[in-house]
Structure formats: structure tokens, C-alpha cells
Design a protein around this motif. Structure first.
Motif, PDB file in Angstrom:
ATOM      1  N   TRP A  70     -41.461   5.752  24.098  1.00  0.00           N
ATOM      2  CA  TRP A  70     -41.749   4.609  23.231  1.00  0.00           C
ATOM      3  C   TRP A  70     -43.141   4.814  22.636  1.00  0.00           C
ATOM      4  O   TRP A  70     -44.147   4.734  23.332  1.00  0.00           O
ATOM      5  CB  TRP A  70     -41.691   3.303  24.027  1.00  0.00           C
ATOM      6  CG  TRP A  70     -41.844   2.061  23.180  1.00  0.00           C
ATOM      7  CD1 TRP A  70     -41.712   1.954  21.822  1.00  0.00           C
ATOM      8  CD2 TRP A  70     -42.141   0.737  23.649  1.00  0.00           C
ATOM      9  NE1 TRP A  70     -41.893   0.667  21.404  1.00  0.00           N
ATOM     10  CE2 TRP A  70     -42.168  -0.106  22.499  1.00  0.00           C
ATOM     11  CE3 TRP A  70     -42.377   0.199  24.911  1.00  0.00           C
ATOM     12  CZ2 TRP A  70     -42.439  -1.465  22.600  1.00  0.00           C
ATOM     13  CZ3 TRP A  70     -42.639  -1.157  25.003  1.00  0.00           C
ATOM     14  CH2 TRP A  70     -42.671  -1.986  23.865  1.00  0.00           C
ATOM     15  N   VAL A 112     -38.553   6.137  20.271  1.00  0.00           N
ATOM     16  CA  VAL A 112     -38.520   4.822  19.629  1.00  0.00           C
ATOM     17  C   VAL A 112     -39.961   4.454  19.249  1.00  0.00           C
ATOM     18  O   VAL A 112     -40.700   3.955  20.068  1.00  0.00           O
ATOM     19  CB  VAL A 112     -37.940   3.740  20.561  1.00  0.00           C
ATOM     20  CG1 VAL A 112     -37.885   2.392  19.860  1.00  0.00           C
ATOM     21  CG2 VAL A 112     -36.571   4.128  21.107  1.00  0.00           C
ATOM     22  N   VAL A 216     -33.787  -3.455  15.859  1.00  0.00           N
ATOM     23  CA  VAL A 216     -33.830  -2.526  16.994  1.00  0.00           C
ATOM     24  C   VAL A 216     -32.465  -1.871  17.070  1.00  0.00           C
ATOM     25  O   VAL A 216     -31.476  -2.511  17.453  1.00  0.00           O
ATOM     26  CB  VAL A 216     -34.152  -3.248  18.318  1.00  0.00           C
ATOM     27  CG1 VAL A 216     -34.265  -2.231  19.444  1.00  0.00           C
ATOM     28  CG2 VAL A 216     -35.434  -4.061  18.197  1.00  0.00           C
ATOM     29  N   PHE A 265     -36.499   1.435  15.174  1.00  0.00           N
ATOM     30  CA  PHE A 265     -37.144   0.121  15.122  1.00  0.00           C
ATOM     31  C   PHE A 265     -37.798  -0.045  13.763  1.00  0.00           C
ATOM     32  O   PHE A 265     -38.331   0.899  13.186  1.00  0.00           O
ATOM     33  CB  PHE A 265     -38.208   0.007  16.224  1.00  0.00           C
ATOM     34  CG  PHE A 265     -39.044  -1.250  16.152  1.00  0.00           C
ATOM     35  CD1 PHE A 265     -38.698  -2.383  16.884  1.00  0.00           C
ATOM     36  CD2 PHE A 265     -40.180  -1.310  15.350  1.00  0.00           C
ATOM     37  CE1 PHE A 265     -39.469  -3.541  16.812  1.00  0.00           C
ATOM     38  CE2 PHE A 265     -40.949  -2.464  15.263  1.00  0.00           C
ATOM     39  CZ  PHE A 265     -40.587  -3.580  16.001  1.00  0.00           C
ATOM     40  N   LEU A 304     -35.317  -3.799  22.968  1.00  0.00           N
ATOM     41  CA  LEU A 304     -36.121  -2.580  23.105  1.00  0.00           C
ATOM     42  C   LEU A 304     -35.915  -1.943  24.469  1.00  0.00           C
ATOM     43  O   LEU A 304     -35.803  -0.712  24.593  1.00  0.00           O
ATOM     44  CB  LEU A 304     -37.600  -2.905  22.877  1.00  0.00           C
ATOM     45  CG  LEU A 304     -38.033  -3.019  21.417  1.00  0.00           C
ATOM     46  CD1 LEU A 304     -39.408  -3.679  21.308  1.00  0.00           C
ATOM     47  CD2 LEU A 304     -38.046  -1.635  20.753  1.00  0.00           C
ATOM     48  N   GLN A 307     -32.681  -0.192  24.329  1.00  0.00           N
ATOM     49  CA  GLN A 307     -32.767   1.007  23.501  1.00  0.00           C
ATOM     50  C   GLN A 307     -33.445   2.158  24.247  1.00  0.00           C
ATOM     51  O   GLN A 307     -33.036   3.310  24.120  1.00  0.00           O
ATOM     52  CB  GLN A 307     -33.558   0.684  22.225  1.00  0.00           C
ATOM     53  CG  GLN A 307     -33.651   1.805  21.210  1.00  0.00           C
ATOM     54  CD  GLN A 307     -32.364   2.092  20.500  1.00  0.00           C
ATOM     55  OE1 GLN A 307     -32.135   3.215  20.055  1.00  0.00           O
ATOM     56  NE2 GLN A 307     -31.506   1.087  20.365  1.00  0.00           N
TER      57      GLN A 307
END
Length: 314
Positions: A70, A112, A216, A265, A304, A307
Motif C-alpha cells: 500500500w 495499491v 477502490v 484507488f 481498502l 483490496q
């Protein structure tokens, strides 16, 4: 799971709490600062083999085991505080290209978003072109450093024209940070100083309200923003946010937009007319979202977490 963000990023904590409840192992790193305070990063590359290790004061992570990354809000690579001048700039540059390159190239990791996709998606001209390709309505826009072209654009629009900066460049007057907001501009205000750099001029949308749409993956969450200001960011204490449904055609176009930029995103801004037409204004590929109503913020945080935890099917 590897989370790249600064120490003081409280938004990240919302997602990390959910992942902790799910017992998902997470390593949090701010590469711009942590590598000067005890963390160490190593990568090796051989024919048919790539390995690496991240060591922090409390953890050791095998980079081949990272399933998701992330890229949230890491600090810039500024170089070690003990250095200054040319030496610090050299170290900062080596960190950007070395550390940044390692963390952006983990084999098999799901990003992400990928940092390079974030950067590509931050260019406003590319955003406008991609929005059009995705089927979104875009206000008439001119980007130019030609004074005559700018004045001609403004004079030939029956409605108002606004100016927007192409990037949120830091700017200070007498040591005080300044913010350039979106504002109306009249033809006589456009001077030959336009030639100093490109300027973005856009037909003002006569809107009923603004919308912030947070996407998302294939899930979208939107709020209607009612504000007395042209640019609702200017006085956020005066705006009101209400959850709003997203028309199917807008959701499909947003999905297409993310696909074209290879994003997972995006924080989209729309202006909605009294007739209900949604006009794309911009998309921040790494925008803030925790300022929205609790129900929306919680939904985004869970999306999130999903994901990051559950890799999308290829």
C-alpha cells in the motif's frame, strides 16, 4: 503486507486496525526517514532469482513474501539529516532511485497503487484526456502559455472561466505558505505573464453541488458536497457532506479510468449541474478520504483492507 507511509499518517491507522482484527501481518515503513533511523534494505538480483530483506528495529521481512504493498503517504527522500548541501542531495537522489526502485519492483506483489502509476496519473492534462477516453464529460479546457490564446478562450465563453494550477507547488510570501485556489478569471486579468509557464483555464460549470467519489477497485463511494465556495477545499468547515448514489454510467467510466491508468484507488472530483450531468474535474490517485462522513470513511477503510488482503483475480 507492506505499508509505505509517514509516521503521522493517521488515515492509515483506520485500515491497519481492520487488518489487525483480521490477523493480517503488516510491516509499516517510511522509507524516506526510517532508513536513517535503524532500518536497512537489501536486494539481490541473479539470473532467475530476485531476493531482498527489510530489517527494522523490531522486524525482519523477506521481500519475496510480500503479497501486497500500500503506497500511502511516505515522506520524500531528503537524505540523512547529518549531511547537508551536495552530499545530502546526492544521498537523497540515490535513495529515490535505489530504495524507490526496489520497493516498486517486488516480484508478484499487488500494489495499491503502484508508485509509478500514481505519478503518471497526477498530470492534469493526462487526467483530462483519460477522462474523455473513459466516457466522462469534461468542461471545455485550455492549457497554454500563449497570452493571446488565453484571452481568446476567456472572451469566447459566454459563462465564466476559472483558473486552476496544474500542480500544488509549494509557494510562500514573507515566509507564509500560500494556497492557490480555483477562482474565476476575467479576460482583462489575463496578462502577458501567462508566457512564464503553462496555465490551465476552464469553463466554469454552473453546478448544483460537488461530488467526491472514492473508488477502490470496482467499488465506489460518493458524497454530495454543498459549499458556499467555488473551491470547496478553501473553507472545509463550511461545507456539508451527504452520501449520494453513483449513476451506473459514471461508475462504469470511473472503472475504465482506473484501468487505463492501472490504478486500484482514485479520489475523483465532479461538478453536478442542476440537470444532473456529472462533469469530471480531476482525480487524485492518492487522495485523502477520512474527512468524509463516518459511514463512508468506514466503508472505504474496509474496501481498502479487502483490496490489500484479497489479491484481485488476474
Amino acid at each position: 503486507m507492506l505499508v509505505l507511509t509517514s509516521t503521522h499518517d493517521v488515515t492509515t491507522d483506520l485500515v491497519l486496525r481492520i487488518l489487525a482484527e483480521r490477523q493480517v501481518p503488516v510491516v509499516r515503513l517510511d522509507p524516506g526517514t526510517d532508513l536513517h533511523t535503524g532500518a536497512a534494505l537489501t536486494a539481490t538480483y541473479r539470473t532467475g532469482d530476485q531476493r531482498g530483506t527489510l530489517r527494522t528495529p523490531t522486524r525482519e521481512l523477506d521481500l519475496t513474501q510480500v503479497r501486497s504493498v500500500w503506497t500511502r503517504r511516505p515522506s520524500p527522500f531528503d537524505g540523512p539529516p547529518a549531511l547537508d548541501g551536495q552530499e545530502r542531495r546526492f544521498a537523497a537522489s540515490q535513495s529515490l532511485w535505489g530504495v524507490g526502485g526496489i520497493l516498486a519492483s517486488l516480484p508478484g506483489a499487488h500494489y495499491v497503487n503502484h508508485p509509478w502509476s500514481n505519478r503518471a496519473a497526477e498530470y492534469k492534462p493526462a487526467q483530462l484526456a483519460t477522462a474523455q477516453r473513459s466516457g466522462l464529460s469534461v468542461p471545455s479546457t485550455l492549457i497554454t502559455n500563449d497570452h493571446d490564446q488565453a484571452r481568446d478562450f476567456a472572451s469566447h465563453h459566454t459563462g465564466a472561466v476559472v483558473y486552476k494550477p496544474l500542480w500544488n507547488t509549494p509557494y510562500a510570501i514573507d515566509g507564509q505558505a500560500q494556497q492557490v485556489w480555483v477562482r474565476e478569471v476575467r479576460t482583462h486579468e489575463i496578462t502577458p505573464a501567462v508566457a512564464m509557464c503553462p496555465h490551465l483555464f476552464q469553463a466554469k460549470v454552473e453546478k448544483a453541488f460537488d461530488v467526491r467519489l472514492t473508488a477502490v477497485g470496482n467499488r465506489v463511494f460518493a458524497v454530495q458536497i454543498d459549499s458556499p465556495d467555488l473551491d470547496w477545499r478553501q473553507r472545509q468547515s463550511l461545507m456539508q457532506c451527504t452520501p449520494i448514489a453513483v449513476p451506473d454510467r459514471i461508475a462504469r467510466s470511473v472503472s475504465a479510468y482506473l484501468t487505463l491508468f492501472r490504478l486500484e484507488f482514485g479520489a475523483f472530483d465532479f461538478a453536478v449541474t442542476p440537470a444532473g450531468e456529472w462533469y469530471f474535474l480531476e482525480c487524485n490517485p492518492n487522495g485523502q478520504w477520512a474527512w468524509q462522513p463516518d459511514s463512508i470513511t468506514d466503508s472505504i477503510a474496509h474496501a481498502l483492507a479487502d483490496q490489500l488482503q484479497n489479491r484481485p483475480k488476474a
